[in-house]
Design a protein around this motif. Sequence first.
Motif, mmCIF file in Angstrom:
data_model
loop_
_atom_site.group_PDB
_atom_site.id
_atom_site.type_symbol
_atom_site.label_atom_id
_atom_site.label_comp_id
_atom_site.label_asym_id
_atom_site.label_seq_id
_atom_site.Cartn_x
_atom_site.Cartn_y
_atom_site.Cartn_z
ATOM 1 N N PRO A 40 0.810 -1.232 0.000
ATOM 2 C CA PRO A 40 0.000 0.000 0.000
ATOM 3 C C PRO A 40 0.833 1.267 0.000
ATOM 4 N N MET A 41 1.362 1.592 -1.172
ATOM 5 C CA MET A 41 2.140 2.817 -1.338
ATOM 6 C C MET A 41 1.589 3.559 -2.546
ATOM 7 N N LYS A 42 1.467 4.869 -2.422
ATOM 8 C CA LYS A 42 1.036 5.727 -3.533
ATOM 9 C C LYS A 42 -0.294 5.254 -4.111
ATOM 10 N N ASN A 43 -1.259 4.988 -3.221
ATOM 11 C CA ASN A 43 -2.631 4.634 -3.597
ATOM 12 C C ASN A 43 -2.740 3.319 -4.353
ATOM 13 N N SER A 44 -1.798 2.421 -4.159
ATOM 14 C CA SER A 44 -1.876 1.112 -4.805
ATOM 15 C C SER A 44 -2.034 0.039 -3.741
ATOM 16 N N PHE A 45 -3.124 -0.749 -3.833
ATOM 17 C CA PHE A 45 -3.301 -1.761 -2.803
ATOM 18 C C PHE A 45 -4.104 -2.986 -3.244
ATOM 19 N N LYS A 46 -4.991 -2.910 -4.210
ATOM 20 C CA LYS A 46 -5.730 -4.066 -4.723
ATOM 21 C C LYS A 46 -6.395 -4.890 -3.607
ATOM 22 N N PRO A 47 -7.519 -4.454 -3.064
ATOM 23 C CA PRO A 47 -8.197 -5.202 -1.997
ATOM 24 C C PRO A 47 -8.585 -6.601 -2.450
ATOM 25 N N SER A 48 -8.525 -7.565 -1.527
ATOM 26 C CA SER A 48 -8.784 -8.958 -1.899
ATOM 27 C C SER A 48 -9.603 -9.679 -0.834
ATOM 28 N N PHE A 49 -10.174 -10.811 -1.247
ATOM 29 C CA PHE A 49 -10.992 -11.656 -0.388
ATOM 30 C C PHE A 49 -10.539 -13.099 -0.581
ATOM 31 N N THR A 50 -10.447 -13.860 0.521
ATOM 32 C CA THR A 50 -10.031 -15.259 0.420
ATOM 33 C C THR A 50 -10.972 -16.149 1.215
ATOM 34 N N ILE A 51 -11.124 -17.387 0.772
ATOM 35 C CA ILE A 51 -11.859 -18.404 1.511
ATOM 36 C C ILE A 51 -11.292 -19.765 1.143
ATOM 37 N N GLY A 52 -11.192 -20.653 2.122
ATOM 38 C CA GLY A 52 -10.654 -21.979 1.839
ATOM 39 C C GLY A 52 -10.857 -22.931 3.004
ATOM 40 N N TYR A 53 -10.412 -24.172 2.781
ATOM 41 C CA TYR A 53 -10.615 -25.232 3.779
ATOM 42 C C TYR A 53 -9.315 -25.986 4.002
ATOM 43 N N HIS A 54 -8.972 -26.191 5.281
ATOM 44 C CA HIS A 54 -7.811 -26.981 5.653
ATOM 45 C C HIS A 54 -8.262 -28.428 5.887
ATOM 46 N N PHE A 55 -7.813 -29.335 5.024
ATOM 47 C CA PHE A 55 -8.168 -30.746 5.174
ATOM 48 C C PHE A 55 -7.371 -31.394 6.300
ATOM 49 N N ASN A 56 -6.171 -30.905 6.485
ATOM 50 C CA ASN A 56 -5.324 -31.338 7.593
ATOM 51 C C ASN A 56 -4.207 -30.306 7.738
ATOM 52 N N ASN A 58 -1.385 -30.253 6.526
ATOM 53 C CA ASN A 58 -0.504 -30.165 5.356
ATOM 54 C C ASN A 58 -1.190 -29.720 4.074
ATOM 55 N N LEU A 59 -2.539 -29.788 4.004
ATOM 56 C CA LEU A 59 -3.234 -29.532 2.739
ATOM 57 C C LEU A 59 -4.389 -28.556 2.922
ATOM 58 N N TYR A 60 -4.404 -27.548 2.045
ATOM 59 C CA TYR A 60 -5.444 -26.511 2.050
ATOM 60 C C TYR A 60 -5.884 -26.269 0.617
ATOM 61 N N ALA A 61 -7.174 -26.044 0.414
ATOM 62 C CA ALA A 61 -7.710 -25.682 -0.898
ATOM 63 C C ALA A 61 -8.597 -24.459 -0.738
ATOM 64 N N GLY A 62 -8.469 -23.498 -1.651
ATOM 65 C CA GLY A 62 -9.279 -22.302 -1.529
ATOM 66 C C GLY A 62 -9.170 -21.405 -2.745
ATOM 67 N N ILE A 63 -9.713 -20.213 -2.617
ATOM 68 C CA ILE A 63 -9.669 -19.233 -3.701
ATOM 69 C C ILE A 63 -9.184 -17.894 -3.164
ATOM 70 N N ILE A 64 -8.597 -17.121 -4.054
ATOM 71 C CA ILE A 64 -8.232 -15.733 -3.787
ATOM 72 C C ILE A 64 -8.872 -14.889 -4.881
ATOM 73 N N TYR A 65 -9.580 -13.839 -4.496
ATOM 74 C CA TYR A 65 -10.157 -12.922 -5.482
ATOM 75 C C TYR A 65 -9.722 -11.509 -5.150
ATOM 76 N N GLN A 66 -9.117 -10.844 -6.130
ATOM 77 C CA GLN A 66 -8.684 -9.466 -5.967
ATOM 78 C C GLN A 66 -9.516 -8.567 -6.875
ATOM 79 N N PHE A 67 -10.030 -7.492 -6.310
ATOM 80 C CA PHE A 67 -10.932 -6.601 -7.026
ATOM 81 C C PHE A 67 -10.179 -5.685 -7.993
ATOM 82 N N LYS A 68 -10.908 -5.166 -8.959
ATOM 83 C CA LYS A 68 -10.335 -4.180 -9.867
ATOM 84 C C LYS A 68 -9.938 -2.943 -9.073
#
Length: 235
Positions: A40-56, A58-68
């Motif tokens: 976050p410098m000079k008005n640059s930051f790209k807000p994002s949202f994440t969600i996922g599941y930890h199976f154990n 050692n293993l995680y599956a999920g998504i990352i979405y970053q807004f325009k």
Amino acid sequence: MNIKVTLLIILVSINSIKSQNNMAIKDKYWQVGIGLGEIPMKNSFKPSFTIGYHFNANLYAGIIYQFKDKISRNNSSFNVASSELEGLVRSSENVGNRFMFQLRITPLKYLPYISTGFVFNGQDKELMHFGTMNRIINNENYSGDISIEQERLKGWGFALGLGYQYDFKNRFSLNFEWTPAWFQGYPKVKYKFSGTSNLSNEAKENIKQKMDEGFSSTITNYYKVFHFGLAYRFP
């Protein structure tokens, strides 16, 4: 989303980390989070949202979405520097959305994780405007202003990178990762020129060649997801 609001949410959440009691959680759990896709410098930051599941552990599956986002690059623009043109008035970039379907593999507890999956990057477009002045481009004299629109085409690819997540005992986590699509190569780039300088085709090609060389000289221009933020874990 205003950067001040985003940072305030993160700071309030971090403060709650210190005030809440410890809450035990098993290896299998969900997590949701918010974050930034750029320092976050000079008005640059790209807000994002994440969600996922930890199976154990050692293993995680999920998504990352970053807004325009719209970012004022100005003198910090790598593309402006590559053009080698003087007299910059302004430079701004409309950054496309970013999406990743992700698998995390953590070989051992407390070690960084391997981040892999598929990333999609939307179209990025930077508009650079150079003021009226005399210039020599490709051994030709020009007088006037120049505007350049550089468009990085949207695309996707298989990605592989590294990240690290630190889990607090009260279910909050901090994480950081960088996952580029190494095997996809550099995105295709298009240019549009305008302005009162009325550049010849040879002059345009000269500028495009310099900017293409600069663009392909850094791996940060690959299709990718860069993310750091705060998450909350729950059963």
